[in-house]
Design an enzyme around this catalytic site. Structure first.
Site, PDB file in Angstrom:
ATOM      1  N   HIS A 104       0.850  -1.193   0.000  1.00 17.80           N
ATOM      2  CA  HIS A 104       0.000   0.000   0.000  1.00 17.80           C
ATOM      3  C   HIS A 104       0.883   1.240   0.000  1.00 17.80           C
ATOM      4  O   HIS A 104       1.997   1.248   0.560  1.00 17.80           O
ATOM      5  CB  HIS A 104      -0.979   0.010   1.177  1.00 17.80           C
ATOM      6  CG  HIS A 104      -0.345  -0.007   2.544  1.00 17.80           C
ATOM      7  ND1 HIS A 104       0.084   1.136   3.181  1.00 17.80           N
ATOM      8  CD2 HIS A 104      -0.098  -1.020   3.406  1.00 17.80           C
ATOM      9  CE1 HIS A 104       0.563   0.833   4.371  1.00 17.80           C
ATOM     10  NE2 HIS A 104       0.483  -0.474   4.535  1.00 17.80           N
ATOM     11  N   ASP A 144      -0.299   4.346   1.040  1.00 16.55           N
ATOM     12  CA  ASP A 144      -0.689   5.313   2.056  1.00 16.55           C
ATOM     13  C   ASP A 144       0.070   5.076   3.350  1.00 16.55           C
ATOM     14  O   ASP A 144       0.591   3.986   3.605  1.00 16.55           O
ATOM     15  CB  ASP A 144      -2.193   5.264   2.303  1.00 16.55           C
ATOM     16  CG  ASP A 144      -2.668   3.918   2.837  1.00 16.55           C
ATOM     17  OD1 ASP A 144      -2.403   2.890   2.172  1.00 16.55           O
ATOM     18  OD2 ASP A 144      -3.279   3.870   3.918  1.00 16.55           O
ATOM     19  N   ASP A 189       6.535   0.983   6.863  1.00 14.08           N
ATOM     20  CA  ASP A 189       5.138   0.599   6.644  1.00 14.08           C
ATOM     21  C   ASP A 189       4.506   1.488   5.574  1.00 14.08           C
ATOM     22  O   ASP A 189       3.842   2.457   5.894  1.00 14.08           O
ATOM     23  CB  ASP A 189       4.364   0.716   7.958  1.00 14.08           C
ATOM     24  CG  ASP A 189       2.946   0.191   7.864  1.00 14.08           C
ATOM     25  OD1 ASP A 189       2.641  -0.542   6.898  1.00 14.08           O
ATOM     26  OD2 ASP A 189       2.130   0.512   8.747  1.00 14.08           O
ATOM     27  N   GLU A 247      -5.075   1.613   2.806  1.00 12.29           N
ATOM     28  CA  GLU A 247      -5.001   0.364   3.574  1.00 12.29           C
ATOM     29  C   GLU A 247      -5.129   0.645   5.057  1.00 12.29           C
ATOM     30  O   GLU A 247      -5.711  -0.147   5.816  1.00 12.29           O
ATOM     31  CB  GLU A 247      -3.674  -0.348   3.280  1.00 12.29           C
ATOM     32  CG  GLU A 247      -3.522  -1.721   3.921  1.00 12.29           C
ATOM     33  CD  GLU A 247      -2.933  -1.686   5.319  1.00 12.29           C
ATOM     34  OE1 GLU A 247      -2.959  -2.726   5.993  1.00 12.29           O
ATOM     35  OE2 GLU A 247      -2.448  -0.612   5.756  1.00 12.29           O
ATOM     36  N   GLU A 248      -4.575   1.775   5.496  1.00 14.02           N
ATOM     37  CA  GLU A 248      -4.497   2.064   6.927  1.00 14.02           C
ATOM     38  C   GLU A 248      -5.852   2.355   7.567  1.00 14.02           C
ATOM     39  O   GLU A 248      -5.945   2.435   8.792  1.00 14.02           O
ATOM     40  CB  GLU A 248      -3.551   3.250   7.164  1.00 14.02           C
ATOM     41  CG  GLU A 248      -2.103   3.000   6.775  1.00 14.02           C
ATOM     42  CD  GLU A 248      -1.388   2.025   7.707  1.00 14.02           C
ATOM     43  OE1 GLU A 248      -2.031   1.488   8.611  1.00 14.02           O
ATOM     44  OE2 GLU A 248      -0.179   1.813   7.522  1.00 14.02           O
ATOM     45  N   GLU A 252       4.216  -6.445   3.928  1.00 17.25           N
ATOM     46  CA  GLU A 252       4.178  -5.757   5.227  1.00 17.25           C
ATOM     47  C   GLU A 252       5.395  -6.169   6.057  1.00 17.25           C
ATOM     48  O   GLU A 252       5.919  -7.274   5.927  1.00 17.25           O
ATOM     49  CB  GLU A 252       2.896  -6.115   5.987  1.00 17.25           C
ATOM     50  CG  GLU A 252       1.624  -5.560   5.384  1.00 17.25           C
ATOM     51  CD  GLU A 252       1.363  -4.115   5.771  1.00 17.25           C
ATOM     52  OE1 GLU A 252       2.239  -3.489   6.439  1.00 17.25           O
ATOM     53  OE2 GLU A 252       0.290  -3.588   5.408  1.00 17.25           O
ATOM     54  N   HIS A 268       4.040   3.267  12.663  1.00 22.06           N
ATOM     55  CA  HIS A 268       3.003   4.081  13.316  1.00 22.06           C
ATOM     56  C   HIS A 268       3.530   4.824  14.545  1.00 22.06           C
ATOM     57  O   HIS A 268       2.778   5.060  15.488  1.00 22.06           O
ATOM     58  CB  HIS A 268       1.798   3.210  13.731  1.00 22.06           C
ATOM     59  CG  HIS A 268       1.056   2.620  12.598  1.00 22.06           C
ATOM     60  ND1 HIS A 268      -0.246   2.163  12.714  1.00 22.06           N
ATOM     61  CD2 HIS A 268       1.401   2.380  11.320  1.00 22.06           C
ATOM     62  CE1 HIS A 268      -0.650   1.667  11.565  1.00 22.06           C
ATOM     63  NE2 HIS A 268       0.349   1.794  10.699  1.00 22.06           N
TER      64      HIS A 268
END
Length: 380
Positions: free
Chosen positions: A70, A72, A102, A133-134, A161, A354
């Site tokens: 992904h 995003d 990520d 995706e997040e 991932e 994150h």
């Protein structure tokens, strides 16, 4: 910088935060592919300002493998960062920036190895890059729906991932929802003439907790996970305007994580059943209490069998043993639900995602590039 590090720096510089337009980063990837003679399909989402990207290396008409990522990233509030989150910087072996691990690191590896992995393939490699995706694996659903237009049925999907390049076979599914409790406003000196929505919301929080505790006691259980049962929790509660006003509305955001074999929507249905039983006697008394329920997002669990060919291949390519399960969710469950065997295997550690000063090690990028070269060699 090496090629892969420079590409990662380029990707990090796009502030492709979830729920925001991603045209600039998609155009960058498309142009990079075009320079290597690879045409990309752009798959817009219904939002109108976000798109997925799909491209094929090698013959489209025979089954091959999807490499999924992904584009995003989660937001990067300033607190805790020691530099610009959207400018890649190096500290020792660490490459620091939002999305570095990520999961723009995996995307950088794909783009950096194109001149090598795209040559003389007898079976294709498909690059599938998604948006949002997040916030519930939103964009990839539109991409998966159109896969039959773009390629023969794939043999499998590797979702890059961060897993320290250990193949991962399973993760829990998820459903997130919002409950809005409506009562009747009034002056706090006469609560008997009002209907306090926050008080009722507290009862609903208790129902979420009770269902979670029952699952923790009674199961079903899956020994690969910690905790081994499905879970529910309330993450946000908001209601009221002033301490001297009886609130007439309160919102609760909750989520459930479901072990493989349990449909996340079954947990949603169980909670709604409990809410209906709680609400019925109040409404029978004529009290003005209502509860609205909305599903915000969800995705299925991943459950790749231990004996799957894809596991053996991923272990061989990465040189690392498979891990039974991870606690975070990915798009892999959606690929599996579409009939495509899927596994997680990507560079870096999820422990760095994150958070402020997110990073990936340069050595992890190099190891991932080597894995992709081995995959391409297998398909020649």
């Amino acid at each position: 910088m090496s090629d892969v590090q420079q590409i990662l720096a380029d990707l990090v510089a796009f502030p492709s935060v979830c729920r925001t337009p991603n045209g600039a980063i998609v155009a960058y990837v498309r142009e990079h592919l075009a320079r290597h003679g690879i045409a990309a399909q752009i798959i817009p989402g219904p939002e109108g300002d976000r798109s997925n990207l799909f491209a094929t290396l090698g013959p489209r008409e025979v089954p091959g493998y999807i490499l999924s990522a992904h584009l995003d990233v989660v937001p990067a509030p300033a607190a805790g960062w020691t530099g610009d989150p959207f400018r890649l910087r190096r500290a020792g072996d660490r490459l620091i920036g939002r999305g570095a691990v990520d999961m723009k690191g995996f995307v950088a590896c794909l783009l950096a190895t194109l001149p090598e992995i795209g040559r003389d393939l007898q079976r294709p490699l498909h690059i599938a890059l998604s948006y949002d995706e997040e916030v519930g694996c939103v964009g990839v659903r539109h991409l998966i729906a159109r896969l039959p237009e773009f390629c023969a049925p794939p043999l499998g999907c590797i979702v890059g991932e961060p897993s320290d390049l250990h193949p991962v076979l399973r993760h829990k599914g998820k459903v997130a929802g919002r409950l809005i409790v409506r009562g009747r406003a009034g002056h706090s000196s006469r609560p008997d003439l009002a209907e306090n929505a926050v008080h009722h919301a507290a009862d609903l929080v208790g129902l979420v907790r009770d269902l979670h505790e029952r699952l923790s006691r009674e199961g079903p259980f899956h020994p690969a996970f910690e905790p081994p049962a499905s879970t529910l929790q309330v993450g946000v509660i908001a209601g009221g305007t002033s301490v001297n006003v009886v609130p007439d509305q309160c919102a609760i955001d909750w989520e459930a994580r479901a072990i493989p074999g349990t449909d996340p929507m079954a947990l949603h249905a169980a909670l709604e059943e409990a809410i209906a039983a709680w609400l019925a006697p109040l409404q029978a008394e004529g009290r003005p209490v209502q509860v609205e329920s909305e599903v915000l997002s969800g995705y299925p669990a991943l459950d790749l069998p231990d004996h799957a060919d894809l596991r053996a291949m991923a272990e061989d390519l990465s040189g690392r043993e498979a891990r039974g399960a991870v606690s975070f969710g990915t798009e892999a469950g959606l690929y599996q639900a579409a009939g495509i065997p899927a596994i997680i295997c990507g560079p870096g550690s999820i422990a760095q995602a994150h958070k402020p000063d997110e990073f990936i090690a340069a050595a992890d990028l190099d190891a991932c590039c080597a894995m992709l070269r081995r995959l391409a060699a297998r398909l020649r």
